[in-house]
Design an enzyme around this catalytic site. Structure first.
Site, short mmCIF file in Angstrom:
data_model
loop_
_atom_site.label_atom_id
_atom_site.label_comp_id
_atom_site.label_asym_id
_atom_site.label_seq_id
_atom_site.Cartn_x
_atom_site.Cartn_y
_atom_site.Cartn_z
N GLU A 185 0.02 10.18 12.13
CA GLU A 185 -0.18 11.11 13.24
C GLU A 185 -1.26 12.14 12.92
OE1 GLU A 185 3.23 12.75 10.70
OE2 GLU A 185 2.48 10.79 11.38
N GLY A 235 2.06 4.66 1.40
CA GLY A 235 2.31 6.09 1.47
C GLY A 235 3.03 6.57 0.22
N THR A 239 8.90 8.39 0.63
CA THR A 239 9.04 7.74 1.94
C THR A 239 9.31 6.26 1.75
OG1 THR A 239 7.52 9.35 2.91
CG2 THR A 239 7.92 7.33 4.15
N GLY A 240 8.72 5.65 0.73
CA GLY A 240 8.97 4.25 0.45
C GLY A 240 10.45 3.97 0.19
N GLU A 257 3.13 -0.08 -0.89
CA GLU A 257 2.07 0.41 -1.79
C GLU A 257 2.22 1.92 -1.83
OE1 GLU A 257 -0.99 2.23 -3.07
OE2 GLU A 257 -2.11 1.35 -1.40
N CYS A 291 -4.71 7.01 -3.69
CA CYS A 291 -3.51 6.70 -4.45
C CYS A 291 -3.82 6.25 -5.87
CB CYS A 291 -2.69 5.63 -3.73
SG CYS A 291 -3.61 4.12 -3.37
#
Length: 497
Positions: A185, A235, A239-240, A257, A291
């Site tokens: 977003e 991310g 959150t994963g 990932e 990352c």
């Protein structure tokens, strides 16, 4: 912030079942240029309801066979057309990506070019011979084929908005799946342009769907849905974990990932100028919002002082500014929230006793006061128990530690919860290979840092994720493996006499 739409900026829409649609909530939020906080678009605040509509459209299109049943040549032709259209719109996409994300323009330009390359690569890959046959001890022909999984839920971050989308969309479509895509977003602008391109290139109705909104409810709905057969997410590790839990609803396949805290090991026999150069590139490319950034530099004791002196001198000369300015070498932080998160980590490093060698502050001079800019930041005198060494900062902050032996370098490199990337700099080829093989990471370099190739797999060990993107591995993430056995003598087997 919710607001009434103004016509001076781009108004984004969702793309569901082949149609552009406004959010059911009728609510939008600002998308801003992080270099100056100017509003560049209004993005939908989408709901669970339209996310479920997108999932249903994808499910119906998949089971209709409108895309999955096309020949590989037909799908490949559409993917090549998408690549061609990306090339045609490259300048527009580059500028939009720069305005949306804050990165310098040439970084965005590389991303757009790589996006086109990825579509072409997967168009070619699905035309290669596929499948396997096995000699078995029976009058049977045994074989294995690959099939699309079904509905693919794709969720991407804000650091490479278009490129990360393509890393998932291109192989998912190439394999014959239907997709539900959620962009960040924070950076959704080029995603809408990509879906316009896919629409014009002939992706059938319902095959590609996009819902713009926050992780809750949009991402959560995708992850929990029993009608989604695979979820591919890039991310944060936290959150994963949530996505893994949500995906248990139907034991859907997951591809994650996630974060990194990657070591960059500099031995005394390395070419020092090269090591310093890539040490800077490894962390300050993309303002450290990558990352795989080499955020932990480990330097052999005998060259530590010289390396640090050269490194700090070079870091102090990095030109920070708006991505579209020609002189800019490092762009903005993507958002105020992310900037404050980075600044909090810097304060944490100071409080824990690390030496702030340079940087460590928000830049507001020379017209940068309206944007989100942080000076390239270097910490020395750090220990492995400090947060700035252990946790992913995702910003232009690097720690430099010394080591005394090859064994200690390997121990320090692997003393992390993550395992995404790592580098080794040495002119001793045998030592470089010996060490890099012992670094517990999925993406590694010797006398280099950061280059990525669509032909090669991308992903990590430990808490850096599950599965791989790119290469043939990226295609296989979106495929099921089916065994077929064909009896060659058609007659009863006489088992029950």
């Amino acid at each position: 912030m919710k607001m009434t739409i103004q016509t001076s900026v781009l108004t984004l829409k969702n793309y569901i079942n082949g149609q552009w649609s406004e959010p059911i909530s009728k609510q939008y939020e600002e998308v801003i240029n992080p270099a100056n906080q100017e509003v560049i678009a209004y993005a939908p605040l989408s709901t669970k309801e339209e996310t479920e509509l997108a999932i249903q459209a994808a499910k119906e299109s998949f089971h209709s066979g409108i895309w999955a049943s096309k020949t590989t040549h037909e799908r490949a032709a559409v993917l090549v057309e998408i690549a061609n259209k990306i090339d045609e719109m490259a300048e527009e996409l580059t500028i939009l990506e720069t305005l949306d994300n804050g990165k310098r323009k040439d970084e965005a330009s590389f991303d757009i070019a790589d996006a086109a390359t990825a579509f072409r690569y997967y168009a070619g890959l699905i035309l290669h011979p596929d499948g396997e046959t096995y000699p078995v001890p029976d009058n049977v022909q045994a074989m294995v084929i690959k099939e699309p999984i079904g509905v693919a839920g794709l969720i991407v971050p804000w650091n490479f908005p278009l490129l990360m989308a393509v890393w998932k969309i291109a192989p998912a479509l190439a394999a014959g799946n239907s997709i539900v895509f959620k962009p960040s977003e924070v950076t959704p602008v080029t995603a809408m342009k990509l879906f316009e391109i896919m629409h014009d290139a002939g992706v059938p109705k319902g095959v590609a769907n996009m819902v713009i909104g926050h992780g809750d409810p949009v991402g959560q709905t995708i992850a929990e849905s029993i009608d989604v057969d695979i979820i591919s997410f890039t991310g944060s590790t936290n959150t994963g974990r949530k996505i893994m839990q949500a995906a248990s609803s139907n034991l859907k396949k997951i591809s994650l990932e996630l974060g990194g805290k990657s070591p960059n090991i500099i031995f005394a026999d390395a070419d020092l100028e090269t090591a310093v150069d890539y040490g800077l590139f490894g962390i300050f490319y993309g303002a450290g919002q990558v990352c795989s950034s080499g955020s932990r530099i480990l330097v052999e004791e005998s060259i530590y002082d010289e390396f640090v002196a050269r490194y700090i001198k070079r870091a102090n000369n990095i030109k920070v500014g708006p991505g579209l300015a020609e002189e800019t070498e490092m762009g903005a932080i993507v958002s105020e929230q992310q900037m404050n998160r980075i600044l909090n980590y810097i304060e944490s490093g100071i409080q824990e006793g690390a030496t702030l060698a340079t940087g460590g502050k928000r830049l507001i001079e020379n017209g940068l006061d309206k944007g989100f800019f942080i000076a390239p930041t270097v910490f020395t005198d750090v220990t492995n128990d400090m947060r700035i060494v252990r946790e992913e900062i995702f910003g232009p902050v690097v720690t430099i530690q010394k080591f005394h032996s090859e064994e200690e370098a390997i121990q320090l490199a692997n003393d992390t919860d993550y395992g995404l990337a790592g580098g080794v700099f040495s002119n001793d080829g045998a030592k470089a290979l010996r060490v890099i093989k012992k670094v517990r990471a999925g993406i590694t370099w010797v006398n280099d840092y950061h280059p990525t190739y669509v032909e090669a797999p991308w992903g990590g060990y430990k808490q850096s994720g599950i599965g791989r993107s790119l290469g043939k591995y990226g295609l296989e993430e979106f495929q099921e493996t089916k065994q077929i056995n064909i009896r060659l003598n058609v007659e009863p087997n006489g088992w029950f006499n």
